[in-house]
Design a protein around this motif. Structure first.
Motif, short mmCIF file in Angstrom:
data_model
loop_
_atom_site.label_atom_id
_atom_site.label_comp_id
_atom_site.label_asym_id
_atom_site.label_seq_id
_atom_site.Cartn_x
_atom_site.Cartn_y
_atom_site.Cartn_z
N GLN A 114 -5.93 1.78 -0.12
CA GLN A 114 -5.35 3.13 -0.04
C GLN A 114 -4.56 3.50 -1.28
O GLN A 114 -4.07 4.64 -1.38
CB GLN A 114 -4.46 3.22 1.20
CG GLN A 114 -5.19 3.00 2.51
CD GLN A 114 -4.23 2.86 3.70
OE1 GLN A 114 -3.05 3.18 3.60
NE2 GLN A 114 -4.75 2.40 4.83
N LEU A 115 -4.40 2.57 -2.22
CA LEU A 115 -3.66 2.86 -3.45
C LEU A 115 -4.51 3.77 -4.33
O LEU A 115 -5.53 3.34 -4.87
CB LEU A 115 -3.31 1.56 -4.17
CG LEU A 115 -2.29 0.68 -3.44
CD1 LEU A 115 -2.21 -0.70 -4.08
CD2 LEU A 115 -0.91 1.34 -3.44
N PRO A 116 -4.10 5.03 -4.52
CA PRO A 116 -4.99 6.01 -5.15
C PRO A 116 -5.08 5.93 -6.67
O PRO A 116 -6.00 6.50 -7.25
CB PRO A 116 -4.37 7.35 -4.72
CG PRO A 116 -2.91 7.04 -4.57
CD PRO A 116 -2.84 5.64 -4.04
N GLY B 127 -8.92 6.11 -4.74
CA GLY B 127 -9.07 6.72 -6.06
C GLY B 127 -10.28 6.15 -6.76
O GLY B 127 -11.30 5.83 -6.13
N THR B 128 -10.18 5.99 -8.08
CA THR B 128 -11.27 5.36 -8.83
C THR B 128 -11.32 3.87 -8.50
O THR B 128 -10.34 3.28 -8.04
CB THR B 128 -11.06 5.55 -10.34
OG1 THR B 128 -9.77 5.02 -10.70
CG2 THR B 128 -11.10 7.02 -10.72
N THR B 129 -12.46 3.26 -8.74
CA THR B 129 -12.64 1.84 -8.41
C THR B 129 -11.86 0.97 -9.39
O THR B 129 -12.10 1.03 -10.60
CB THR B 129 -14.12 1.47 -8.48
OG1 THR B 129 -14.85 2.30 -7.58
CG2 THR B 129 -14.32 0.01 -8.09
N PRO B 130 -10.94 0.14 -8.90
CA PRO B 130 -10.22 -0.76 -9.81
C PRO B 130 -11.06 -2.00 -10.12
O PRO B 130 -11.95 -2.37 -9.36
CB PRO B 130 -8.97 -1.14 -9.00
CG PRO B 130 -9.45 -1.11 -7.58
CD PRO B 130 -10.47 0.00 -7.51
N SER C 84 0.82 -1.21 0.00
CA SER C 84 0.00 0.00 0.00
C SER C 84 0.85 1.26 0.00
O SER C 84 0.33 2.37 -0.21
CB SER C 84 -0.93 0.01 1.21
OG SER C 84 -0.19 0.03 2.42
N GLN C 85 2.16 1.12 0.19
CA GLN C 85 3.06 2.27 0.14
C GLN C 85 3.40 2.69 -1.29
O GLN C 85 3.94 3.77 -1.51
CB GLN C 85 4.36 1.95 0.89
CG GLN C 85 4.17 1.63 2.36
CD GLN C 85 5.48 1.21 3.03
OE1 GLN C 85 6.55 1.73 2.70
NE2 GLN C 85 5.40 0.28 3.97
N LEU C 86 3.09 1.85 -2.26
CA LEU C 86 3.43 2.12 -3.66
C LEU C 86 2.35 2.99 -4.29
O LEU C 86 1.52 2.54 -5.08
CB LEU C 86 3.60 0.81 -4.42
CG LEU C 86 4.70 -0.13 -3.91
CD1 LEU C 86 4.65 -1.47 -4.62
CD2 LEU C 86 6.07 0.53 -4.09
N LYS C 87 2.35 4.26 -3.96
CA LYS C 87 1.24 5.15 -4.30
C LYS C 87 1.09 5.41 -5.79
O LYS C 87 0.03 5.87 -6.23
CB LYS C 87 1.40 6.48 -3.56
CG LYS C 87 1.42 6.35 -2.04
CD LYS C 87 0.15 5.68 -1.51
CE LYS C 87 0.15 5.63 0.02
NZ LYS C 87 -1.02 4.91 0.56
N THR C 88 2.13 5.15 -6.58
CA THR C 88 2.03 5.38 -8.02
C THR C 88 1.51 4.15 -8.78
O THR C 88 1.31 4.20 -9.99
CB THR C 88 3.40 5.78 -8.60
OG1 THR C 88 4.36 4.76 -8.29
CG2 THR C 88 3.86 7.10 -8.03
N LEU C 89 1.28 3.06 -8.06
CA LEU C 89 0.90 1.79 -8.69
C LEU C 89 -0.45 1.91 -9.39
O LEU C 89 -1.44 2.36 -8.81
CB LEU C 89 0.85 0.69 -7.63
CG LEU C 89 1.17 -0.74 -8.07
CD1 LEU C 89 2.58 -0.84 -8.64
CD2 LEU C 89 1.02 -1.68 -6.88
N THR C 90 -0.51 1.49 -10.67
CA THR C 90 -1.77 1.45 -11.41
C THR C 90 -2.24 0.02 -11.67
O THR C 90 -3.42 -0.19 -11.95
CB THR C 90 -1.63 2.18 -12.76
OG1 THR C 90 -0.63 1.52 -13.55
CG2 THR C 90 -1.25 3.63 -12.57
N TYR C 91 -1.34 -0.95 -11.59
CA TYR C 91 -1.68 -2.35 -11.90
C TYR C 91 -0.93 -3.27 -10.95
O TYR C 91 0.30 -3.23 -10.88
CB TYR C 91 -1.30 -2.65 -13.35
CG TYR C 91 -1.70 -4.02 -13.85
CD1 TYR C 91 -2.98 -4.24 -14.38
CD2 TYR C 91 -0.82 -5.09 -13.82
CE1 TYR C 91 -3.36 -5.48 -14.85
CE2 TYR C 91 -1.19 -6.34 -14.29
CZ TYR C 91 -2.45 -6.53 -14.81
OH TYR C 91 -2.83 -7.77 -15.27
N LEU C 92 -1.68 -4.09 -10.22
CA LEU C 92 -1.10 -5.04 -9.27
C LEU C 92 -1.58 -6.44 -9.60
O LEU C 92 -2.78 -6.72 -9.56
CB LEU C 92 -1.49 -4.68 -7.84
CG LEU C 92 -1.04 -5.65 -6.74
CD1 LEU C 92 0.48 -5.76 -6.69
CD2 LEU C 92 -1.59 -5.22 -5.38
#
Length: 340
Positions: free
Chosen positions: A174-176, A201-204, A149-157
């Protein structure tokens, strides 16, 4: 005449010198790309050594500029390593903590490496520019780390197709910037975190299939609008999941199959863009609503439930064979036998 000739000669000389000077100027189109950063190169060689110098990384030659090596990429402007994508190789060992020492990394992939073991290293949290983290189709074990959850720039996990155990960390919500999260095909237990109904952020799009999750889907999921897909299939989830639907939703695929869900399908209103619906092997009751005929369905399976009544005529419903409907309490009508 001689003066004019001399002037013309001088002009030609000046023009020639000007052209030569212009051509000697550095041009972005013709200048060489910068070489691989020496720090990054050193780290990559440490990673190769930690993985026992596999043949898959044979191109990682210290005498060659590392921007030309296989399974990684450099930024063409800076020479910093921004992608490490180790895929489908005969590689044994664990993910080296040294991966955290590539500060400009935006993409990190270890995929289809069945001899890759151990846990996900905390050193990954040093990658403050990371956008894609894909550790899938390996034998990684241990928990899904909350430190991700510290990887705030993550878009794909993507942590799918591993041997991860334990519960899902609530802090991942918490990933925005997350657009998709794949935790499917593991051995995860416990319930879906209530926090997954409240994203920063937006819903993944959420993929949780093929685990051992239990309990109800949090009611807060009813407020979410998945842009493409939600897949909760092949768990032991129970209770009412009808709030996942709704005409205003934009989701294309909903897969709730092989759970213990129990709700009245006849009262459900479906997203107008829904193309794939899989509800098989649950305890869903009621009848098939007429609203299904208004959808451009490409896939439908409601088999092995407790549905009853005639299958509505029209739309795509008669395009599917009997196996999409059979083993219900008393469904009838094409493609099943006629209603009595």
């Amino acid at each position: 005449m001689q003066q004019n000739s001399a002037m013309k000669t001088s002009a030609k000389i000046v023009l020639s010198i000007s052209i030569l000077l212009f051509l000697s100027l550095p041009s972005p189109a013709f200048s060489a790309h910068p070489k691989c950063n020496s720090h990054d190169k050193k780290v990559l060689l440490e990673i190769k050594a930690a993985l026992n110098n596999p043949y898959h990384l044979a191109s990682w030659d210290p005498n060659v500029d590392c921007c030309s090596w296989y399974a990684m990429e450099c930024d063409p402007n800076t020479g910093r390593v921004n992608a490490l994508t180790i895929f489908s190789g005969n590689i044994s060992g664990q993910i080296p903590p040294a991966v955290g020492d590539l500060p400009y990394l935006e993409t990190l992939v270890f995929r289809k490496l069945t001899n890759l073991t151990g846990q996900i290293p905390s050193a990954i949290t040093k990658l403050t520019r990371l956008k894609m983290l894909r550790l899938s189709w390996t034998n990684l074990s241990g928990p899904v780390p909350s430190f991700l959850s510290q990887l705030k720039t993550l878009t794909y996990l993507d942590l799918s197709f591993n041997d991860l155990t334990g519960s899902i960390p609530p802090s991942l919500s918490q990933l925005p910037n997350l657009q998709a999260i794949h935790l499917d095909r593991n051995k995860l237990t416990g319930s879906i975190p209530e926090s997954f109904g409240h994203w920063a952020g937006t819903t993944p799009d959420i993929y949780l299939s093929h685990n051992n999750l239990t309990g109800p889907v949090p009611a807060s999921f009813g407020n979410l609008n998945f842009s493409f897909q939600i897949d909760l299939s092949r768990n032991k989830l129970e209770g009412d999941a009808s709030f996942l639907f709704g005409r205003s939703k934009t989701v294309l695929t909903i897969d709730l199959s092989r759970n213990l869900f129990e709700f009245d399908l006849s009262k459900v209103e479906f997203p107008v863009n829904l193309t794939n619906l899989d509800l098989n092997h649950n305890k869903i009751f009621g009848s098939l609503p007429q609203g299904l005929t208004q959808l451009d369905l490409q896939f439908l399976n409601v088999s092995y439930n407790r549905l009853c009544g005639p299958i509505p005529q029209g739309g795509a419903l008669q395009r599917f064979d009997q196996y999409s409907y059979f083993h219900n309490r008393c469904l009838c009508g094409a493609p099943l036998p006629p209603c009595k």
